[in-house]
Design a protein around this motif. Sequence first.
Motif, PDB file in Angstrom:
ATOM      1  N   ALA A   1       0.848  -1.200   0.000  1.00  0.00           N
ATOM      2  CA  ALA A   1       0.000   0.000   0.000  1.00  0.00           C
ATOM      3  C   ALA A   1       0.880   1.246   0.000  1.00  0.00           C
ATOM      4  O   ALA A   1       1.804   1.364   0.798  1.00  0.00           O
ATOM      5  CB  ALA A   1      -0.906  -0.001   1.233  1.00  0.00           C
ATOM      6  N   GLU A   2       0.578   2.171  -0.885  1.00  0.00           N
ATOM      7  CA  GLU A   2       1.335   3.421  -0.949  1.00  0.00           C
ATOM      8  C   GLU A   2       0.461   4.493  -1.599  1.00  0.00           C
ATOM      9  O   GLU A   2      -0.483   4.201  -2.335  1.00  0.00           O
ATOM     10  CB  GLU A   2       2.629   3.235  -1.737  1.00  0.00           C
ATOM     11  CG  GLU A   2       2.430   2.718  -3.154  1.00  0.00           C
ATOM     12  CD  GLU A   2       3.745   2.473  -3.888  1.00  0.00           C
ATOM     13  OE1 GLU A   2       3.703   2.447  -5.136  1.00  0.00           O
ATOM     14  OE2 GLU A   2       4.786   2.306  -3.229  1.00  0.00           O
ATOM     15  N   GLY A   3       0.768   5.735  -1.289  1.00  0.00           N
ATOM     16  CA  GLY A   3       0.019   6.843  -1.871  1.00  0.00           C
ATOM     17  C   GLY A   3      -1.449   6.807  -1.488  1.00  0.00           C
ATOM     18  O   GLY A   3      -1.813   6.698  -0.315  1.00  0.00           O
ATOM     19  N   ASP A   4      -2.306   6.873  -2.489  1.00  0.00           N
ATOM     20  CA  ASP A   4      -3.751   6.946  -2.259  1.00  0.00           C
ATOM     21  C   ASP A   4      -4.341   5.676  -1.647  1.00  0.00           C
ATOM     22  O   ASP A   4      -5.435   5.719  -1.068  1.00  0.00           O
ATOM     23  CB  ASP A   4      -4.479   7.233  -3.582  1.00  0.00           C
ATOM     24  CG  ASP A   4      -4.165   8.626  -4.127  1.00  0.00           C
ATOM     25  OD1 ASP A   4      -3.711   9.470  -3.325  1.00  0.00           O
ATOM     26  OD2 ASP A   4      -4.372   8.841  -5.333  1.00  0.00           O
TER      27      ASP A   4
ATOM     28  N   VAL B   1      -3.138   3.833   0.840  1.00  0.00           N
ATOM     29  CA  VAL B   1      -2.808   3.603   2.250  1.00  0.00           C
ATOM     30  C   VAL B   1      -4.034   3.785   3.150  1.00  0.00           C
ATOM     31  O   VAL B   1      -4.358   2.927   3.973  1.00  0.00           O
ATOM     32  CB  VAL B   1      -1.668   4.536   2.712  1.00  0.00           C
ATOM     33  CG1 VAL B   1      -1.472   4.432   4.227  1.00  0.00           C
ATOM     34  CG2 VAL B   1      -0.373   4.182   1.999  1.00  0.00           C
ATOM     35  N   GLY B   2      -4.724   4.899   3.006  1.00  0.00           N
ATOM     36  CA  GLY B   2      -5.868   5.197   3.864  1.00  0.00           C
ATOM     37  C   GLY B   2      -6.990   4.173   3.761  1.00  0.00           C
ATOM     38  O   GLY B   2      -7.428   3.617   4.777  1.00  0.00           O
ATOM     39  N   PRO B   3      -7.490   3.875   2.549  1.00  0.00           N
ATOM     40  CA  PRO B   3      -8.557   2.873   2.427  1.00  0.00           C
ATOM     41  C   PRO B   3      -8.145   1.473   2.898  1.00  0.00           C
ATOM     42  O   PRO B   3      -8.949   0.763   3.497  1.00  0.00           O
ATOM     43  CB  PRO B   3      -8.863   2.871   0.925  1.00  0.00           C
ATOM     44  CG  PRO B   3      -8.432   4.208   0.441  1.00  0.00           C
ATOM     45  CD  PRO B   3      -7.232   4.558   1.264  1.00  0.00           C
ATOM     46  N   THR B   4      -6.883   1.088   2.641  1.00  0.00           N
ATOM     47  CA  THR B   4      -6.417  -0.229   3.091  1.00  0.00           C
ATOM     48  C   THR B   4      -6.393  -0.305   4.608  1.00  0.00           C
ATOM     49  O   THR B   4      -6.833  -1.290   5.215  1.00  0.00           O
ATOM     50  CB  THR B   4      -5.015  -0.535   2.527  1.00  0.00           C
ATOM     51  OG1 THR B   4      -5.020  -0.409   1.108  1.00  0.00           O
ATOM     52  CG2 THR B   4      -4.574  -1.942   2.899  1.00  0.00           C
TER      53      THR B   4
ATOM     54  N   THR C   1       0.940  -9.535  -5.024  1.00  0.00           N
ATOM     55  CA  THR C   1       0.417  -8.170  -4.906  1.00  0.00           C
ATOM     56  C   THR C   1       1.517  -7.133  -5.073  1.00  0.00           C
ATOM     57  O   THR C   1       1.299  -6.069  -5.670  1.00  0.00           O
ATOM     58  CB  THR C   1      -0.292  -7.967  -3.558  1.00  0.00           C
ATOM     59  OG1 THR C   1       0.594  -8.309  -2.489  1.00  0.00           O
ATOM     60  CG2 THR C   1      -1.544  -8.801  -3.459  1.00  0.00           C
ATOM     61  N   ASN C   2       2.706  -7.423  -4.562  1.00  0.00           N
ATOM     62  CA  ASN C   2       3.814  -6.485  -4.748  1.00  0.00           C
ATOM     63  C   ASN C   2       4.255  -6.427  -6.208  1.00  0.00           C
ATOM     64  O   ASN C   2       4.616  -5.363  -6.715  1.00  0.00           O
ATOM     65  CB  ASN C   2       4.994  -6.876  -3.853  1.00  0.00           C
ATOM     66  CG  ASN C   2       4.853  -6.359  -2.436  1.00  0.00           C
ATOM     67  OD1 ASN C   2       5.222  -5.223  -2.135  1.00  0.00           O
ATOM     68  ND2 ASN C   2       4.300  -7.170  -1.558  1.00  0.00           N
ATOM     69  N   ALA C   3       4.210  -7.583  -6.884  1.00  0.00           N
ATOM     70  CA  ALA C   3       4.611  -7.614  -8.297  1.00  0.00           C
ATOM     71  C   ALA C   3       3.606  -6.864  -9.166  1.00  0.00           C
ATOM     72  O   ALA C   3       3.990  -6.135 -10.089  1.00  0.00           O
ATOM     73  CB  ALA C   3       4.748  -9.061  -8.774  1.00  0.00           C
ATOM     74  N   ILE C   4       2.319  -7.011  -8.865  1.00  0.00           N
ATOM     75  CA  ILE C   4       1.291  -6.368  -9.692  1.00  0.00           C
ATOM     76  C   ILE C   4       1.136  -4.895  -9.353  1.00  0.00           C
ATOM     77  O   ILE C   4       0.687  -4.090 -10.188  1.00  0.00           O
ATOM     78  CB  ILE C   4      -0.061  -7.112  -9.535  1.00  0.00           C
ATOM     79  CG1 ILE C   4      -0.999  -6.817 -10.710  1.00  0.00           C
ATOM     80  CG2 ILE C   4      -0.735  -6.784  -8.235  1.00  0.00           C
ATOM     81  CD1 ILE C   4      -0.608  -7.426 -12.006  1.00  0.00           C
ATOM     82  N   ALA C   5       1.506  -4.496  -8.114  1.00  0.00           N
ATOM     83  CA  ALA C   5       1.303  -3.113  -7.665  1.00  0.00           C
ATOM     84  C   ALA C   5       2.073  -2.105  -8.508  1.00  0.00           C
ATOM     85  O   ALA C   5       1.630  -0.960  -8.678  1.00  0.00           O
ATOM     86  CB  ALA C   5       1.689  -2.970  -6.197  1.00  0.00           C
ATOM     87  N   VAL C   6       3.205  -2.505  -9.069  1.00  0.00           N
ATOM     88  CA  VAL C   6       4.034  -1.556  -9.838  1.00  0.00           C
ATOM     89  C   VAL C   6       3.366  -1.173 -11.165  1.00  0.00           C
ATOM     90  O   VAL C   6       3.772  -0.201 -11.797  1.00  0.00           O
ATOM     91  CB  VAL C   6       5.442  -2.145 -10.115  1.00  0.00           C
ATOM     92  CG1 VAL C   6       6.149  -2.467  -8.820  1.00  0.00           C
ATOM     93  CG2 VAL C   6       5.357  -3.392 -10.998  1.00  0.00           C
ATOM     94  N   TYR C   7       2.333  -1.935 -11.567  1.00  0.00           N
ATOM     95  CA  TYR C   7       1.659  -1.645 -12.828  1.00  0.00           C
ATOM     96  C   TYR C   7       0.448  -0.723 -12.663  1.00  0.00           C
ATOM     97  O   TYR C   7      -0.244  -0.438 -13.640  1.00  0.00           O
ATOM     98  CB  TYR C   7       1.230  -2.954 -13.509  1.00  0.00           C
ATOM     99  CG  TYR C   7       2.398  -3.847 -13.855  1.00  0.00           C
ATOM    100  CD1 TYR C   7       3.259  -3.540 -14.908  1.00  0.00           C
ATOM    101  CD2 TYR C   7       2.657  -4.997 -13.113  1.00  0.00           C
ATOM    102  CE1 TYR C   7       4.334  -4.365 -15.222  1.00  0.00           C
ATOM    103  CE2 TYR C   7       3.737  -5.835 -13.420  1.00  0.00           C
ATOM    104  CZ  TYR C   7       4.567  -5.503 -14.474  1.00  0.00           C
ATOM    105  OH  TYR C   7       5.636  -6.302 -14.781  1.00  0.00           O
ATOM    106  N   GLY C   8       0.185  -0.276 -11.416  1.00  0.00           N
ATOM    107  CA  GLY C   8      -0.870   0.704 -11.194  1.00  0.00           C
ATOM    108  C   GLY C   8      -2.128   0.134 -10.560  1.00  0.00           C
ATOM    109  O   GLY C   8      -2.321  -1.086 -10.484  1.00  0.00           O
ATOM    110  N   ALA C   9      -3.017   1.044 -10.100  1.00  0.00           N
ATOM    111  CA  ALA C   9      -4.234   0.650  -9.396  1.00  0.00           C
ATOM    112  C   ALA C   9      -5.163  -0.173 -10.280  1.00  0.00           C
ATOM    113  O   ALA C   9      -5.854  -1.083  -9.802  1.00  0.00           O
ATOM    114  CB  ALA C   9      -4.969   1.888  -8.872  1.00  0.00           C
ATOM    115  N   GLU C  10      -5.201   0.135 -11.593  1.00  0.00           N
ATOM    116  CA  GLU C  10      -6.085  -0.629 -12.491  1.00  0.00           C
ATOM    117  C   GLU C  10      -5.658  -2.093 -12.561  1.00  0.00           C
ATOM    118  O   GLU C  10      -6.500  -3.002 -12.543  1.00  0.00           O
ATOM    119  CB  GLU C  10      -6.082  -0.020 -13.898  1.00  0.00           C
ATOM    120  CG  GLU C  10      -6.836   1.278 -14.034  1.00  0.00           C
ATOM    121  CD  GLU C  10      -6.018   2.477 -13.570  1.00  0.00           C
ATOM    122  OE1 GLU C  10      -4.813   2.283 -13.231  1.00  0.00           O
ATOM    123  OE2 GLU C  10      -6.568   3.597 -13.536  1.00  0.00           O
TER     124      GLU C  10
END
Length: 458
Positions: free
Chosen positions: A127-130, A132-135, A265-274
Amino acid sequence: MKNERTELFERMPVPKAVWSLSLPTIASSLVMVLYNLADTYFVGRLGDPVQNAAVTLAAPVLLAFNAINNLFGVGASSMMSRALGAKDHETVRRSSAFGFYCALLSALLFSLLVGLLNGPLLRLLGAEGDTVGPTAAYLRWTALWGAAPSILNVVLAYLFRAEGATLHASIGTMSGCLLNIALDPICIQGLGMGAAGAGLATFLSNCAACVYFLALIRVRRGKTLVCISPEAFRPHKKLVMGVLGVGVPASIQNLLNVTGMTVMTNAIAVYGAEAVAAMGIAQKTTMIPCYIAMGISQGVMPLIGYNYAALNARRMQEATVYTTKASQAVMLVMTVLYYLFAPQLVGLFMSNGQVVAYGAAFMRGLCLAQPFLCMDFLVVGVFQACGMGKRALLFAFLRKIALEIPALLVLNRLFPMYGLAYAQLCAEVVLAIAAVCFLLRIFRDTRQMAERAQRDAG
């Protein structure tokens, strides 16, 4: 109740016994999938990939609950089934009390750790940026406040299932799941809480399910061997080793699943929220065939464990072979449907074109693993039912450490992002072959034990 157990485990035709145990478990498993999908669906209706990504990023923490569920739920239920086969009802009662109280204490400790290590945990989840709060808001309800009811709900279902009361176990699980589905739109959209509302709905529904199980124990007092009396919590070495001998490997297996999901999840996170939202939708949607296979394997565990302990090798083998054929048939049909209708299925959750495109590609890769995955579930269920914890642990290491995680890293490098969806397929093909070999060996060993027992008796 005793006569009903004897009829089910010893005399009922194998197909009827398998479905009598498995159908309620499959039903409760499917409702659990629906409630997981409900979070994704109603959060997805907000049209905000960040909120949907928060639910996906938090998934490894909720999956970690299963480490405790498996440690004391699978461990205690396996001990109970084997004790039933040996006609040792006192051990059945003590095993259930041990599983219940150890699960409760572990859940409270889990909540404490989540509260103390919130910041590092969010970073570990990616979780990072936008996001973090919702998570953090979602985890506050599901993990900080909700660990105990969530874990006890599942453990109590395992305990009832162990004595053959699969219908009661399923009613408890399904009642909580259906309540969750009803509360999701109220909390997520009606109260405007977003991902936090999904967490609140989950917390309330798990509390309701726990109330049902506790009331059931009181109402069925004298008819059930499931016992949570503090007086029955008197662990001795044989009981503890019997529960932990199956529970510890099952728990480690789940922690390895959490590790694999965290890598994903860490591998997919670098490709963006979509991309994160798309992978979350694909994973949760393909949980439907996965949970059907899991429901069949968990449902038949008491039958296999009972007959293994009773040295009824023929009935144990018949139950395992029939279950294999039935689950394979279901998985093949589901795989074809998922592959053909992947875009439409993803589109049910989000109308974002990029998310639908990513999700369809991910879903097609994930669904191909399902027929092989059901063999993995079945052989691990047999190991757990028979008290073969070390073999179950071996499969867990093969699946995640030796095969799936390396495949995630290699395929992501060769085919960025899209390769991630095919790592599970690579692992499960190898494991399916190993599963057949292990089952054949177990059948041979069980027949030999039964023959030795007959010679000794003669």
